[in-house]
Structures are given as structure tokens and as C-alpha cells.
Design a protein around this motif. Structure first.
Motif, PDB file in Angstrom:
ATOM      1  N   ILE A   1       0.850  -1.193   0.000  1.00 14.82           N
ATOM      2  CA  ILE A   1       0.000   0.000   0.000  1.00 14.82           C
ATOM      3  C   ILE A   1       0.881   1.237   0.000  1.00 14.82           C
ATOM      4  N   SER A   2       0.628   2.107  -0.959  1.00 16.74           N
ATOM      5  CA  SER A   2       1.358   3.364  -1.047  1.00 16.74           C
ATOM      6  C   SER A   2       0.373   4.463  -1.405  1.00 16.74           C
TER       7      SER A   2
ATOM      8  N   ILE B   1     -11.148  -2.552   4.631  1.00 15.84           N
ATOM      9  CA  ILE B   1      -9.989  -1.665   4.657  1.00 15.84           C
ATOM     10  C   ILE B   1      -8.797  -2.517   5.080  1.00 15.84           C
ATOM     11  N   ILE B   2      -7.681  -2.321   4.408  1.00 17.88           N
ATOM     12  CA  ILE B   2      -6.447  -3.048   4.711  1.00 17.88           C
ATOM     13  C   ILE B   2      -5.393  -2.013   5.107  1.00 17.88           C
TER      14      ILE B   2
ATOM     15  N   PHE C   1      -3.281   2.942   4.317  1.00 17.15           N
ATOM     16  CA  PHE C   1      -4.561   2.240   4.384  1.00 17.15           C
ATOM     17  C   PHE C   1      -5.125   2.127   2.971  1.00 17.15           C
ATOM     18  N   GLY C   2      -5.510   0.920   2.578  1.00 16.96           N
ATOM     19  CA  GLY C   2      -6.031   0.694   1.224  1.00 16.96           C
ATOM     20  C   GLY C   2      -7.404   0.045   1.272  1.00 16.96           C
ATOM     21  N   TRP C   3      -8.048  -0.040   0.117  1.00 12.65           N
ATOM     22  CA  TRP C   3      -9.389  -0.615   0.009  1.00 12.65           C
ATOM     23  C   TRP C   3      -9.326  -1.915  -0.775  1.00 12.65           C
TER      24      TRP C   3
ATOM     25  N   SER D   1     -11.265   8.381  -4.739  1.00  7.76           N
ATOM     26  CA  SER D   1     -10.159   8.953  -5.526  1.00  7.76           C
ATOM     27  C   SER D   1      -8.813   8.421  -5.058  1.00  7.76           C
ATOM     28  N   VAL D   2      -8.647   8.393  -3.734  1.00  9.83           N
ATOM     29  CA  VAL D   2      -7.383   7.924  -3.168  1.00  9.83           C
ATOM     30  C   VAL D   2      -7.105   6.484  -3.599  1.00  9.83           C
TER      31      VAL D   2
END
Length: 199
Positions: free
Chosen positions: A14-15, A86-87, A97-99, A183-184
């Protein structure tokens, strides 16, 4: 054989809030559960012979793994039922934090987060916008410990202490945050002024 592998989350997966799939983990659980070594050999053929069987002694020597030595040390089986989530990475800060919209990812060096309150269902992307905003780098020092390189421990015992609003789907602010969160996750940089105002 591919069905026995799931995308894995490691610390560099995750970045800037974007979840990348570059690492996979052997995952013999759920619908694809493997109950015996004979079944393992039958279903995985060459992978069993070339990769797993040569490691049998080392894997079976783990405490509690003599019978089902091919299983993960921490199987995370309950994640199969969670779905979208959420990861987070194990260590990090804002942007960590990613989806996982597909629900397929397995955190190997990280954590999975799902909402406990049904009233919050559908607001996950809004929370993602909150968690990835730079203000997290100010809030995390109040609840977590700092590691080398300026990263924070993102384990449950720390992150669950972060102050978070109870968002509702019928709130205009939640809608704005959900748009920012979306968007993120797509790698787009949200309008900084809009993001700051929403936070």
C-alpha cells in the motif's frame, strides 16, 4: 492451482492509499480447503511435489502443525467471510490504508479492518479518506509507538484508539469523504483544500 493462492498484503503493498497486488500467499481455506495430505497431492500436483513436500519437515515441526503442516501459521480464515474491507500495512502512517473491494486480499504483514456497527455500513471509503489524510501523522503519535524510519505500529491495539467520528450515509460530509476515499484508492490526488476542509 491458482485458486489456492490469494493476493497477499505485505508492508510495501500500500502506497498513498493504493493497494497493489504483487505478492500471493498459498491459501488452502474456505471453499478450497484441503483436509489431508492425499488431497493436497491430488489437487496441487507439481506444486506439492516441487515446493511443499520438500519443506514438509520444517513446516511440520511448528507447534500444533504436525497433521496439517501445509497450513499457514496464522490462517486468517475469518477474513474469507468479511468481504470488502480496509487493509493497512503493519507499519506506516497516512497513506498506509487501502481498500480491498474484492475481499480477496489476505494481510500477511498488515491488518484487515471492517466496521463493527451495521449503522456505519457503506461508509468505509469515507473512513479511508480520514485514515489516509496527513492529519493521521499527527494523531498516530498519540496512540501508537514510533519505529525506525518514522513509521507507526498500525496494529489494532493502537489504531482502535484513534478518535473517529460516527459517520452516517445521509450526511453530506460523508458523501464528500467517500468521494475523496474513492479517488485515493484509484491513485488520484484529491483536491487538498476540499480534503482539508472535510477533515
Amino acid at each position: 492451482v491458482r485458486r489456492y493462492f490469494r493476493p497477499a498484503v505485505v508492508n510495501n503493498s500500500i502506497s498513498n492509499g493504493v493497494l497493489a497486488t504483487s505478492v500471493f500467499v498459498f491459501y488452502p481455506y474456505g471453499r478450497e480447503a484441503i483436509a489431508s495430505e492425499a488431497q493436497l497431492e491430488l489437487k496441487l500436483g507439481a506444486f506439492y511435489a516441487d515446493v511443499l513436500r520438500p519443506q514438509k519437515q520444517a513446516l511440520a515441526s511448528r507447534a500444533g502443525f504436525s497433521d496439517r503442516w501445509w497450513c499457514l501459521t496464522r490462517p486468517r480464515e475469518r477474513l474469507g467471510a468479511v468481504g470488502s474491507k480496509i487493509i493497512s500495512t503493519y507499519f506506516g502512517g497516512a497513506g498506509s490504508f487501502g481498500w480491498d473491494g474484492s475481499g480477496d486480499h489476505v494481510p500477511v504483514q498488515g491488518y484487515a479492518w471492517s466496521l463493527k456497527d451495521d449503522a456505519l455500513a457503506g461508509t468505509e471509503l469515507a473512513y479511508l479518506a480520514l485514515l489516509n489524510h496527513p492529519v493521521m501523522n499527527t494523531l498516530l503519535p498519540g496512540v501508537s509507538n514510533n519505529l525506525a524510519g518514522g513509521q507507526w505500529n498500525l496494529s489494532e491495539r493502537f489504531v482502535n484508539q484513534l478518535p473517529m467520528p460516527a459517520l452516517t450515509l445521509d450526511d453530506g460530509l460523508t458523501a464528500v469523504l467517500m468521494g475523496i476515499g474513492a479517488s485515493v484508492t484509484m491513485g488520484e490526488r484529491p483536491d487538498p483544500e476540499l480534503w482539508d476542509d472535510a477533515i
